[in-house]
Design a protein around this motif. Structure first.
Motif, PDB file in Angstrom:
ATOM      1  N   SER A   1       0.613  -1.202  -0.074  1.00 12.63           N
ATOM      2  CA  SER A   1      -0.120   0.026  -0.011  1.00 12.63           C
ATOM      3  C   SER A   1       0.888   1.242  -0.086  1.00 12.63           C
ATOM      4  CB  SER A   1      -1.027  -0.082   1.075  1.00 12.63           C
ATOM      5  OG  SER A   1      -0.586  -0.492   2.292  1.00 12.63           O
TER       6      SER A   1
ATOM      7  N   GLY B   1      -5.157  -5.764   9.072  1.00 11.83           N
ATOM      8  CA  GLY B   1      -4.596  -4.895   7.981  1.00 11.83           C
ATOM      9  C   GLY B   1      -3.957  -3.639   8.339  1.00 11.83           C
TER      10      GLY B   1
ATOM     11  N   GLN C   1      -8.696 -12.078  14.485  1.00  8.86           N
ATOM     12  CA  GLN C   1      -7.855 -10.917  13.758  1.00  8.86           C
ATOM     13  C   GLN C   1      -6.603 -11.580  13.080  1.00  8.86           C
ATOM     14  OE1 GLN C   1      -4.969  -6.952  15.051  1.00  8.86           O
ATOM     15  NE2 GLN C   1      -6.026  -8.103  16.780  1.00  8.86           N
ATOM     16  N   ALA C   2      -6.330 -11.086  11.879  1.00  7.37           N
ATOM     17  CA  ALA C   2      -5.260 -11.390  11.169  1.00  7.37           C
ATOM     18  C   ALA C   2      -4.174 -10.297  11.112  1.00  7.37           C
ATOM     19  CB  ALA C   2      -5.801 -11.643   9.677  1.00  7.37           C
TER      20      ALA C   2
ATOM     21  N   GLN D   1       0.923  -9.231   5.802  1.00  5.98           N
ATOM     22  CA  GLN D   1       1.102  -8.327   4.875  1.00  5.98           C
ATOM     23  C   GLN D   1       1.099  -8.832   3.324  1.00  5.98           C
ATOM     24  OE1 GLN D   1       5.994  -8.110   5.421  1.00  5.98           O
ATOM     25  NE2 GLN D   1       4.981  -6.550   6.288  1.00  5.98           N
ATOM     26  N   GLY D   2       1.324  -7.712   2.397  1.00  9.89           N
ATOM     27  CA  GLY D   2       1.273  -8.489   1.078  1.00  9.89           C
ATOM     28  C   GLY D   2       2.487  -9.348   0.794  1.00  9.89           C
TER      29      GLY D   2
ATOM     30  N   ASP E   1       7.962  -4.675  10.949  1.00 15.97           N
ATOM     31  CA  ASP E   1       7.094  -4.479  12.039  1.00 15.97           C
ATOM     32  C   ASP E   1       7.770  -4.854  13.214  1.00 15.97           C
ATOM     33  OD1 ASP E   1       4.631  -3.689  11.039  1.00 15.97           O
ATOM     34  OD2 ASP E   1       4.580  -5.722   9.860  1.00 15.97           O
TER      35      ASP E   1
ATOM     36  N   LYS F   1      -5.496   3.026   5.502  1.00 17.77           N
ATOM     37  CA  LYS F   1      -4.525   2.903   6.405  1.00 17.77           C
ATOM     38  C   LYS F   1      -4.197   4.430   6.509  1.00 17.77           C
ATOM     39  CE  LYS F   1      -2.735  -1.482   4.960  1.00 17.77           C
ATOM     40  NZ  LYS F   1      -1.856  -2.547   5.894  1.00 17.77           N
TER      41      LYS F   1
END
Ligand code: AMP
Length: 499
Positions: free
Chosen positions: A152, A267, A289-290, A293-294, A378, A482
């Motif tokens: 993104s 996300g 919850q997930a 990332q791409g 992250d 986002k």
């Protein structure tokens, strides 16, 4: 193995089952969906001359014909390039140039790119002729690219994560292992299929369940009620901004809640304060919850419904749960060493979900895929039960007077103030401290910087409190919802005065 096999097999197994619903109508059964994808795939290869490995871009809003086009690309061994429908025409053109796509399929409601031949999806459907029965999909290797997943670009220029058929298969199997009974409900699409929505769509197709689109792609009280009544129980994917909207009973009526089997969300960070309200409204058992990332599509860790029952009550961040099935997740220090529980480091991932690399970008690939692991960018830490807590993205970290400040922690504190609807904190360069935290606030009701300062001093170490407050009507967000922190940093570097 070709990802399209998942559709081919579902159609053989359950030909008459509804595959795609729109409003309260069934648009495709599984036999029709596979037949259409196979016919479109054949047309693309024979009439448009596309060969295995060629890229085909999708500049499409969600429509009942999105999944047929996506699977049609794979049917003929092509590489799909789904693009965020909210991008500007020029951004579509950039992604088309980067991917080298030969053709772009469009929906009439978007401004089509001008740098590549385009084909409206309805024209494509009629050009492909009668669906008939599906032919077996092309043979492809597991390492062949299937989907260029454009990141993104919240921290820089958008890059195409090259997802192979092996990656998509691994992500699908992991979802089937981790979703439990949620995989058996219909899947309602509220977010663009070019992102997580499309990935969950593959899971739903593998399971032979119904993908449902609200009528005309409009998400409102009427279309939600219609879709849930016709196709419930449903699951759906929501980014945190949509989660918040669903708290409004005017949009999502109380009577519809029993028709929700599970809400998949993620996300972007979900703040504890928001989550508390979501749990109170929908119940912990409806939430999953997930974190992904791409580059490891939607598949790094998950927080199960049971774990939602344990919300922190003391200002701690919410965990994003434990590693997904078939995925190894670790936290490492600056030289790649494994860190013990409780220590913050970079989250790294190994497994078959991890992308092959960034499309035609060996330099970015080298920095991101090192020592056989995906470096997510992250930052987080594991507890002794293997649950990960994300503290922030490395690029958003503020270093002030030599100490690390995680904007996320400040945002969580600000959000507990009743006058704060939304908050985003970024670092501003400072000659004395290196960087200082600056807060952007969307107020719910009138509030002063002094009040917010007092609130933060009550909850945070002094050096972490924001030194400036900017009150704004809304936060800049990208097409997937986002917050664009790069944009906020740009604003403060332009020396807008504090308010
Ligand atoms: P994208 O590749 O565009 O989906 O962006 C992925 C990034 O979004 C991750 O690297 C995280 O920083 C963030 N993200 C995704 N899921 C979550 C989640 N559940 N909680 C917090 N951050 C998330």
């Amino acid at each position: 193995m070709n990802t399209a096999i998942l559709l081919y097999q579902s159609a053989l197994r359950e030909p008459d089952r509804p595959a795609i619903g729109h409003g309260d109508e069934v648009v495709y059964t599984y036999a029709e969906l596979a037949g259409t994808a196979s016919a479109i795939g054949r047309y693309l290869a024979r009439e448009r001359g596309l060969r295995p490995g060629d890229r085909i871009a999708l500049a499409m809003n969600n429509t009942p014909h999105y999944l047929p086009v996506l699977f049609a690309a794979w049917w003929s061994g092509l590489v799909a390039v789904p693009m965020n429908p909210r991008l500007h025409r020029r951004e579509f053109e950039q992604l088309i140039a980067d991917s080298g796509a030969e053709l772009c399929v469009t929906t009439a409601d978007l401004t089509a790119p001008e740098t590549v031949p385009c084909l409206d999806v309805m024209e494509l459907r009629s050009a492909a002729g009668e669906a008939g029965s599906a032919q077996p999909p092309a043979l492809v290797g597991p390492e062949d690219p299937a989907w260029l997943f454009y990141t993104s670009g919240t921290t820089g220029r958008s890059k195409g994560a090259t997802l192979t058929h092996r990656n998509l298969m691994a992500a699908t199997l992991s979802a089937l292992a981790d979703l439990g009974d949620a995989a058996d409900a219909s899947l309602l699409h509220l977010t663009p299929m070019s992102h997580a929505g499309g990935l969950f769509g593959i899971v739903s197709v593998a399971r032979g369940r119904t993908n449902v689109l609200p009528r005309d792609g409009a998400v409102n009280a009427r279309t939600l009620a219609e879709a849930l009544t016709a196709f419930g129980p449903v699951t759906f994917f929501a980014v945190p901004t949509i989660l918040r909207r669903l708290l409004d009973p005017e949009l999502f009526a109380d009577e519809l809640i029993p028709q929700v089997r599970r809400i998949f969300y993620g996300g972007a960070p979900t703040y504890v304060d928001d989550l508390r309200r979501v749990v109170a409204r929908f119940g912990a058992q409806r939430l999953w919850q997930a974190f992904g990332q791409g580059e490891s599509p939607c598949t790094i860790t998950h927080l199960t419904p049971d774990e939602h029952a344990e919300l922190p009550s003391d200002g701690r961040l919410m965990t994003v749960g434990h590693a997904r099935t078939g995925v190894q997740v670790d936290v490492v220090g600056p030289s790649g060493e494994f860190l013990p529980h409780g220590e913050v480091g970079e989250v790294v991932v190994r497994g078959d979900t991890v992308m092959a690399g960034y499309w035609r970008n060996p330099e970015a690939t080298r920095t991101t895929l090192r020592d056989g692991r995906l470096h997510t960018g992250d930052l987080g830490w594991f507890d002794s039960r293997g649950r990960l807590t994300l503290v922030d993205r490395a690029k958003d970290l503020i270093i002030s007077g030599g100490s690390n400040i995680y904007p996320r922690e400040i945002e969580e504190s600000l959000l507990t103030h009743p006058a704060v609807a939304e908050a985003a904190v970024v670092g501003r360069a400072d000659a004395e401290w290196g960087e200082l935290p600056v807060a952007f606030i969307v107020p719910a009701t009138a509030v002063t910087p002094a009040e917010l300062d007092a609130h933060c001093l009550d909850r945070l170490a002094r050096y972490k409190r924001p030194r400036e407050y900017h009150f704004v009507a809304e936060l800049p967000r990208n097409g997937y919802g986002k917050v664009l922190k790069t944009e906020l940093r740009k604003r403060i570097s332009l020396q807008e005065g504090p308010q």
